[in-house]
Design a protein around this motif. Structure first.
Motif, mmCIF file in Angstrom:
data_model
loop_
_atom_site.group_PDB
_atom_site.id
_atom_site.type_symbol
_atom_site.label_atom_id
_atom_site.label_comp_id
_atom_site.label_asym_id
_atom_site.label_seq_id
_atom_site.Cartn_x
_atom_site.Cartn_y
_atom_site.Cartn_z
ATOM 1 N N ARG A 41 49.490 31.043 33.833
ATOM 2 C CA ARG A 41 49.010 31.755 35.005
ATOM 3 C C ARG A 41 49.568 33.164 34.984
ATOM 4 N NH1 ARG A 41 49.102 29.344 39.502
ATOM 5 N NH2 ARG A 41 49.302 27.241 38.660
ATOM 6 N N GLY A 42 48.881 34.080 35.656
ATOM 7 C CA GLY A 42 49.365 35.442 35.779
ATOM 8 C C GLY A 42 48.692 36.409 34.825
ATOM 9 N N TYR A 63 41.831 28.912 31.018
ATOM 10 C CA TYR A 63 42.938 28.980 31.980
ATOM 11 C C TYR A 63 42.508 29.840 33.169
ATOM 12 C CZ TYR A 63 45.348 27.325 27.815
ATOM 13 O OH TYR A 63 45.718 26.620 26.701
ATOM 14 N N PRO A 64 41.949 29.260 34.202
ATOM 15 C CA PRO A 64 41.366 30.034 35.311
ATOM 16 C C PRO A 64 42.370 30.809 36.151
ATOM 17 C CG PRO A 64 41.325 27.669 35.771
ATOM 18 C CD PRO A 64 41.738 27.809 34.356
ATOM 19 N N ASP A 65 43.657 30.504 36.045
ATOM 20 C CA ASP A 65 44.661 31.219 36.841
ATOM 21 C C ASP A 65 45.274 32.399 36.095
ATOM 22 O OD1 ASP A 65 44.373 29.541 39.044
ATOM 23 O OD2 ASP A 65 45.789 28.074 38.230
ATOM 24 N N THR A 66 44.652 32.822 35.001
ATOM 25 C CA THR A 66 45.179 33.945 34.220
ATOM 26 C C THR A 66 44.285 35.163 34.367
ATOM 27 O OG1 THR A 66 43.978 33.228 32.241
ATOM 28 C CG2 THR A 66 46.240 32.427 32.508
ATOM 29 N N GLU A 67 44.873 36.329 34.089
ATOM 30 C CA GLU A 67 44.157 37.600 34.017
ATOM 31 C C GLU A 67 44.612 38.311 32.751
ATOM 32 O OE1 GLU A 67 44.691 39.959 37.566
ATOM 33 O OE2 GLU A 67 45.089 38.148 38.723
ATOM 34 N N ARG A 73 51.719 31.702 29.520
ATOM 35 C CA ARG A 73 50.483 32.463 29.317
ATOM 36 C C ARG A 73 50.469 33.167 27.966
ATOM 37 N NH1 ARG A 73 53.284 35.135 33.389
ATOM 38 N NH2 ARG A 73 54.047 37.231 32.869
#
Length: 303
Positions: free
Chosen positions: A91-92, A118-122, A280
């Protein structure tokens, strides 16, 4: 004042280039951000930022402190994720850099797969044809083509590529095929400043390496422009094998002077992670390494 809070605020202001922008990034008021930086400077007894009506710039002392803050905050993130467990979901935000054409052709598909998985990553991806400083510029991961200088970075080799001379069959039919590097003087040369500003092309010859000075008739600022000119039958260009792999496979371009090529150059994923590594970053490195090592254009199996 919370020292960690002050460091976080200072990094945000320095990276965003202003107090208002730093406040927006952190979800704080500009006044609170201004107070935090002022308190940090007072505690340290040194000015970290130069303010003007238009700009906020990091001082020399501030730049050193910024590098240390980034490293310490990254290590704290690693410690938190390690405590949460190695199997914690990524995440992140993650920042990655790569050469322009390589990034578009090989890295971007991996980034898209990563974000979908991984939908919670940017991801912030910057593709530039220069060597970036991961620590100073805030990147987590970079893809590098070429030999690596000694550094504190960790590297994972994922392939190798060749520097090769290419031309279109139509050009060769009209102007003939060079058989030795010395024949290049009689041919039209296309050069890219994105690949190199070096006016010499080096070849393996007579048991050593010999440099030949070239005089481009066409000089362009990007590799894809050089490839397009050569594809249209205008001269020869020196390119990396991955850049023209599809055109070589289709026969649109032909490799030349292969017996004189220098040894392949490595492709590495480099990163600045500490002992544990954030989930991540580990996940992206693992995904990219598997994709790149599985691509025949990167010639991983050749010793």
């Amino acid at each position: 004042m919370d020292r960690l809070h002050g460091m976080t605020v200072f990094v945000a202001v320095a990276e965003e280039g202003g107090f208002a922008a730093g406040a927006r990034r952190l979800g704080l008021s500009p006044a609170a951000v201004t107070r935090a930086v002022a308190a940090l400077e007072e505690r340290l007894g040194v000015r970290l930022l130069e303010r003007s009506t238009r700009h906020v710039r990091v001082t020399e002392a501030g730049q050193r402190y910024l590098d240390d803050c980034r490293r310490l905050l990254a290590e704290l993130d690693e410690a938190d994720e390690a405590a949460a467990g190695l199997n914690a979901a990524p995440r992140g935000l993650l920042a990655i850099t790569a050469p322009v054409l390589f990034g578009r052709m090989y890295v971007m598909p991996g980034i898209v797969e990563y974000l979908r998985r991984y939908p919670d990553t940017e991801v912030s991806a910057v593709f530039v044809d220069r060597v970036t400083n991961l620590l100073e510029e805030g990147y987590d991961v970079a893809v590098r083509i070429g030999e690596l200088p000694d550094s504190g970075l960790r590297a994972l080799r994922v392939g190798q590529v060749r520097r090769m001379i290419c031309a279109a069959p139509a050009y060769l039919a009209e102007h003939g095929t060079p058989r030795t590097p010395g024949d290049l003087a009689a041919h039209t040369i296309v050069a890219s400043t994105g690949a190199s500003t070096q006016p010499e092309w080096r070849f393996r010859e007579n048991g050593g390496v010999r440099a030949y000075r070239v005089h481009p008739r066409l000089t362009v600022t990007s590799n894809d422009s050089a490839i397009e000119a050569v594809r249209q039958g205008f001269g020869l260009a020196r390119l990396l094998s991955y850049q023209v792999a599809p055109l070589l496979a289709s026969g649109a371009l032909v490799p030349l002077l292969e017996p004189f090529e220098l040894p392949p150059v490595p492709v590495n994923i480099v990163h600045r992670e500490g002992r544990h590594g954030t989930a991540r970053v580990r996940a992206l490195i693992d995904l990219l390494a598997a994709r790149l090592r599985g691509d025949p254009a990167l010639d991983w199996t050749v010793a």
